[in-house]
Scaffold this motif. Structure first.
Motif, PDB file in Angstrom:
ATOM      1  N   PRO A   1       0.838  -1.202   0.000  1.00 54.97           N
ATOM      2  CA  PRO A   1       0.000   0.000   0.000  1.00 54.97           C
ATOM      3  C   PRO A   1       0.869   1.246   0.000  1.00 54.97           C
ATOM      4  O   PRO A   1       1.967   1.259   0.558  1.00 54.97           O
ATOM      5  CB  PRO A   1      -0.810  -0.126   1.293  1.00 54.97           C
ATOM      6  CG  PRO A   1       0.010  -1.006   2.170  1.00 54.97           C
ATOM      7  CD  PRO A   1       0.714  -1.965   1.255  1.00 54.97           C
ATOM      8  N   ARG A   2       0.373   2.287  -0.636  1.00 54.96           N
ATOM      9  CA  ARG A   2       1.149   3.508  -0.784  1.00 54.96           C
ATOM     10  C   ARG A   2       0.650   4.594   0.157  1.00 54.96           C
ATOM     11  O   ARG A   2      -0.531   4.671   0.464  1.00 54.96           O
ATOM     12  CB  ARG A   2       1.082   4.005  -2.232  1.00 54.96           C
ATOM     13  CG  ARG A   2       1.769   3.096  -3.231  1.00 54.96           C
ATOM     14  CD  ARG A   2       1.516   3.576  -4.637  1.00 54.96           C
ATOM     15  NE  ARG A   2       0.080   3.549  -4.957  1.00 54.96           N
ATOM     16  CZ  ARG A   2      -0.439   4.075  -6.062  1.00 54.96           C
ATOM     17  NH1 ARG A   2       0.356   4.675  -6.926  1.00 54.96           N
ATOM     18  NH2 ARG A   2      -1.734   3.999  -6.280  1.00 54.96           N
ATOM     19  N   CYS A   3       1.577   5.436   0.556  1.00 49.35           N
ATOM     20  CA  CYS A   3       1.230   6.571   1.414  1.00 49.35           C
ATOM     21  C   CYS A   3       2.157   7.737   1.080  1.00 49.35           C
ATOM     22  O   CYS A   3       3.348   7.538   0.828  1.00 49.35           O
ATOM     23  CB  CYS A   3       1.350   6.208   2.903  1.00 49.35           C
ATOM     24  SG  CYS A   3       1.071   7.604   4.015  1.00 49.35           S
TER      25      CYS A   3
ATOM     26  N   SER B   1       4.541   1.697   1.367  1.00 46.74           N
ATOM     27  CA  SER B   1       5.571   2.342   0.570  1.00 46.74           C
ATOM     28  C   SER B   1       5.367   3.842   0.723  1.00 46.74           C
ATOM     29  O   SER B   1       4.348   4.388   0.288  1.00 46.74           O
ATOM     30  CB  SER B   1       5.444   1.922  -0.901  1.00 46.74           C
ATOM     31  OG  SER B   1       6.376   2.620  -1.691  1.00 46.74           O
ATOM     32  N   VAL B   2       6.326   4.515   1.353  1.00 48.34           N
ATOM     33  CA  VAL B   2       6.121   5.896   1.800  1.00 48.34           C
ATOM     34  C   VAL B   2       6.918   6.862   0.942  1.00 48.34           C
ATOM     35  O   VAL B   2       8.097   6.629   0.643  1.00 48.34           O
ATOM     36  CB  VAL B   2       6.521   6.059   3.286  1.00 48.34           C
ATOM     37  CG1 VAL B   2       6.291   7.495   3.744  1.00 48.34           C
ATOM     38  CG2 VAL B   2       5.724   5.097   4.154  1.00 48.34           C
ATOM     39  N   GLN B   3       6.249   7.943   0.555  1.00 45.51           N
ATOM     40  CA  GLN B   3       6.891   9.061  -0.132  1.00 45.51           C
ATOM     41  C   GLN B   3       6.725  10.303   0.732  1.00 45.51           C
ATOM     42  O   GLN B   3       5.626  10.590   1.209  1.00 45.51           O
ATOM     43  CB  GLN B   3       6.248   9.295  -1.501  1.00 45.51           C
ATOM     44  CG  GLN B   3       6.792  10.521  -2.224  1.00 45.51           C
ATOM     45  CD  GLN B   3       5.955  10.900  -3.429  1.00 45.51           C
ATOM     46  OE1 GLN B   3       4.767  10.568  -3.494  1.00 45.51           O
ATOM     47  NE2 GLN B   3       6.552  11.588  -4.380  1.00 45.51           N
ATOM     48  N   LEU B   4       7.817  11.033   0.937  1.00 43.42           N
ATOM     49  CA  LEU B   4       7.764  12.278   1.699  1.00 43.42           C
ATOM     50  C   LEU B   4       7.794  13.443   0.721  1.00 43.42           C
ATOM     51  O   LEU B   4       8.712  13.563  -0.087  1.00 43.42           O
ATOM     52  CB  LEU B   4       8.924  12.368   2.680  1.00 43.42           C
ATOM     53  CG  LEU B   4       8.968  13.627   3.539  1.00 43.42           C
ATOM     54  CD1 LEU B   4       7.736  13.720   4.435  1.00 43.42           C
ATOM     55  CD2 LEU B   4      10.227  13.659   4.386  1.00 43.42           C
ATOM     56  N   LEU B   5       6.785  14.314   0.815  1.00 43.52           N
ATOM     57  CA  LEU B   5       6.628  15.429  -0.106  1.00 43.52           C
ATOM     58  C   LEU B   5       6.549  16.724   0.682  1.00 43.52           C
ATOM     59  O   LEU B   5       5.929  16.775   1.746  1.00 43.52           O
ATOM     60  CB  LEU B   5       5.356  15.232  -0.938  1.00 43.52           C
ATOM     61  CG  LEU B   5       5.059  16.246  -2.036  1.00 43.52           C
ATOM     62  CD1 LEU B   5       6.074  16.117  -3.165  1.00 43.52           C
ATOM     63  CD2 LEU B   5       3.644  16.032  -2.578  1.00 43.52           C
ATOM     64  N   THR B   6       7.191  17.786   0.177  1.00 43.89           N
ATOM     65  CA  THR B   6       7.105  19.097   0.809  1.00 43.89           C
ATOM     66  C   THR B   6       6.238  20.015  -0.029  1.00 43.89           C
ATOM     67  O   THR B   6       5.863  19.688  -1.160  1.00 43.89           O
ATOM     68  CB  THR B   6       8.501  19.721   0.994  1.00 43.89           C
ATOM     69  OG1 THR B   6       9.056  20.013  -0.295  1.00 43.89           O
ATOM     70  CG2 THR B   6       9.423  18.776   1.744  1.00 43.89           C
ATOM     71  N   ASP B   7       5.922  21.181   0.531  1.00 40.85           N
ATOM     72  CA  ASP B   7       5.069  22.129  -0.179  1.00 40.85           C
ATOM     73  C   ASP B   7       5.708  22.626  -1.473  1.00 40.85           C
ATOM     74  O   ASP B   7       5.012  23.117  -2.369  1.00 40.85           O
ATOM     75  CB  ASP B   7       4.778  23.323   0.733  1.00 40.85           C
ATOM     76  CG  ASP B   7       6.059  24.004   1.172  1.00 40.85           C
ATOM     77  OD1 ASP B   7       6.367  25.090   0.672  1.00 40.85           O
ATOM     78  OD2 ASP B   7       6.765  23.447   2.028  1.00 40.85           O
TER      79      ASP B   7
END
Length: 451
Positions: free
Chosen positions: A251-253, A293-299
């Motif tokens: 699963p994605r997040c 499965s983690v992706q970190l995103l910024t503004d």
């Protein structure tokens, strides 16, 4: 644990014997001046005994310079840092080792390591005479409440001769880096959309074959079900082949961290921005442990390292990459969330967890569009006005915060306010309850003074 290699021979020459003469102490210079003066007087007066005394006084500091200059290049230093990555507020220990690889003993030594002021005072150690082939080991501790990468070194050694005539300094080129990552808190398990096996039945699976012609077989292993033997591939390869099992799809997040400078007030380890960074780190570690499965995103639309970027793609390696990136994340000069919204365009059924600062009406509308591009969304909203020194906000600010929170909930967000001193595990549990039983917009929640 990182290690600094011995730096014998690494330092550059500092002018040879000229720089060595510059290391003469006041005593050494006095002896040299007295010796030269005595020798001149002896020549003028014709006193041979006085000449011998003058030569002795002049030669002694020069001899000390020559011996110390040679000894300086026969001393090796190394550093070990353990651990090389620590959470903010935790300590790391630095071990220093000094080896005398010459055939002569050293005099008095002073060992000094260069560290940033934020890690504490500069460590200094005085070492007695080191015998030929001898070794000395010392250690000190470093600690920082602020995230970041901090260089350690170079290691500097100050040597003295036994007579105190000369003092020389040597710098070793080996250096290390201490990474101070955000604090993380263990989060309680709650029901999440698309959760991994063991926490629900929402885990997706994909078959390794679509038909008899699309099969991807593998070699038979002891214990495989014989009903999965693929006879056509067995005949082709000459060994028993079986169909692959169903392959679970992780699963994605996406964890969205709002880093806009305008969205936060205050600074320091207890500021709203540091709470948001720590919260994002805790969420990343927790979700990776649960199989996401983690992706970190910024503004700014920047995607920081995520799952699969490590050599083996393990949760520990992925968490380490993201925590290293969060260790150096700073405020952005952006004014909105539109870039993050563009990155999430066409986003699918994945979970979205956001840590948001102050937002005006326009940015709240952007957040609503972001919500429509994700499967399920949880937002921890920080109102920096209540994170000020007095921890209060006026009535107008409170009403604005309520309207903003209500708009997020109406857009489909599970929105939870985060006030000063709020514990993320409690907010995480509250978000799970909100997803299961959404609270009416405008009601007060236990975690914040506004909702």
């Amino acid at each position: 644990m990182t290690a600094g290699s011995p730096a014998a021979g690494d330092d550059e020459e500092e002018g040879g014997i000229r720089s060595a003469l510059g290391g003469l102490t006041t005593r050494g210079r006095s002896f040299l001046a007295a010796g030269v003066a005595a020798a001149l007087c002896a020549v003028v007066l014709g006193q041979s005994d006085l000449l011998r005394v003058g030569l002795l006084l002049a030669v002694l500091p020069l001899l000390c310079v020559a011996v110390l200059h040679r000894t300086r290049h026969r001393v090796a230093g190394s550093r070990r840092l353990f651990p090389s990555r620590v959470p903010a507020g935790s300590e790391a220990r630095v071990h220093l080792r000094l080896d005398n690889v010459s055939r002569l003993p050293t005099g008095l030594l002073m060992l000094q390591d260069h560290v940033p002021y934020v890690l504490g005072p500069r460590p200094r150690f005085v070492l007695d005479r080191v015998e030929p082939g001898g070794r000395r080991e010392v250690s000190y501790r470093v600690r920082s409440d602020l995230r970041g990468r901090y260089p350690l070194g170079p290691l500097q050694l100050r040597l003295n001769d036994p007579f105190g005539m000369c003092e020389l300094t040597r710098s070793f080129s080996a250096a290390d880096t201490l990474t101070v990552i955000p604090r993380t808190e263990p989060l309680p398990p709650v029901s999440l959309p698309g959760d991994a096996a063991g926490y629900g039945d929402g885990r997706q699976r994909t078959l390794a074959l679509a038909g008899d012609d699309d099969v991807i077989p593998r070699t038979y292993r002891h214990g495989d079900d014989l009903r999965r033997v693929h006879w056509r591939s067995t005949a082709r390869y000459g060994e028993l082949m079986v169909r692959r099992e169903e392959q679970p799809q992780r699963p994605r997040c996406t964890v969205l961290l709002d880093t806009r400078r305008a969205a936060y007030r205050g600074a320091g380890p207890d500021s709203a921005f540091e709470w948001a960074v720590s919260g994002a780190a805790s969420a990343v570690v927790h979700l990776l442990e649960r199989g996401f499965s983690v992706q970190l995103l910024t503004d700014t639309g920047t995607s920081l390292p995520g799952a699969g970027d490590g050599p083996a793609g393990s949760p520990q390696e992925s968490a380490g990459l993201i925590l290293d990136a969060l260790a150096v994340v700073h405020h952005s000069d952006g004014t909105g969330l539109s870039r993050a919204c563009d990155v999430l365009r066409g986003g699918g059924e994945g979970l979205l967890v956001a840590f948001l600062g102050d937002m005006d009406e326009e940015q709240t509308a952007v957040a609503a569009r972001i919500r429509r591009r994700s499967g399920s969304a949880i937002a921890f909203v920080l109102d920096s006005r209540v994170w000020t020194a007095d921890g209060t906000a006026d009535g107008t600010a409170d009403e604005t915060a309520r309207v903003r929170l209500r708009a997020l909930r109406e857009a489909g967000w599970t929105a939870v306010p985060a006030g000063p001193g709020a514990a993320l595990p409690g907010l995480w549990r509250e978000a799970g309850r909100e997803r299961a039983h959404p609270a009416p917009a405008g009601t007060a929640g236990p975690s914040g003074r506004w909702s």
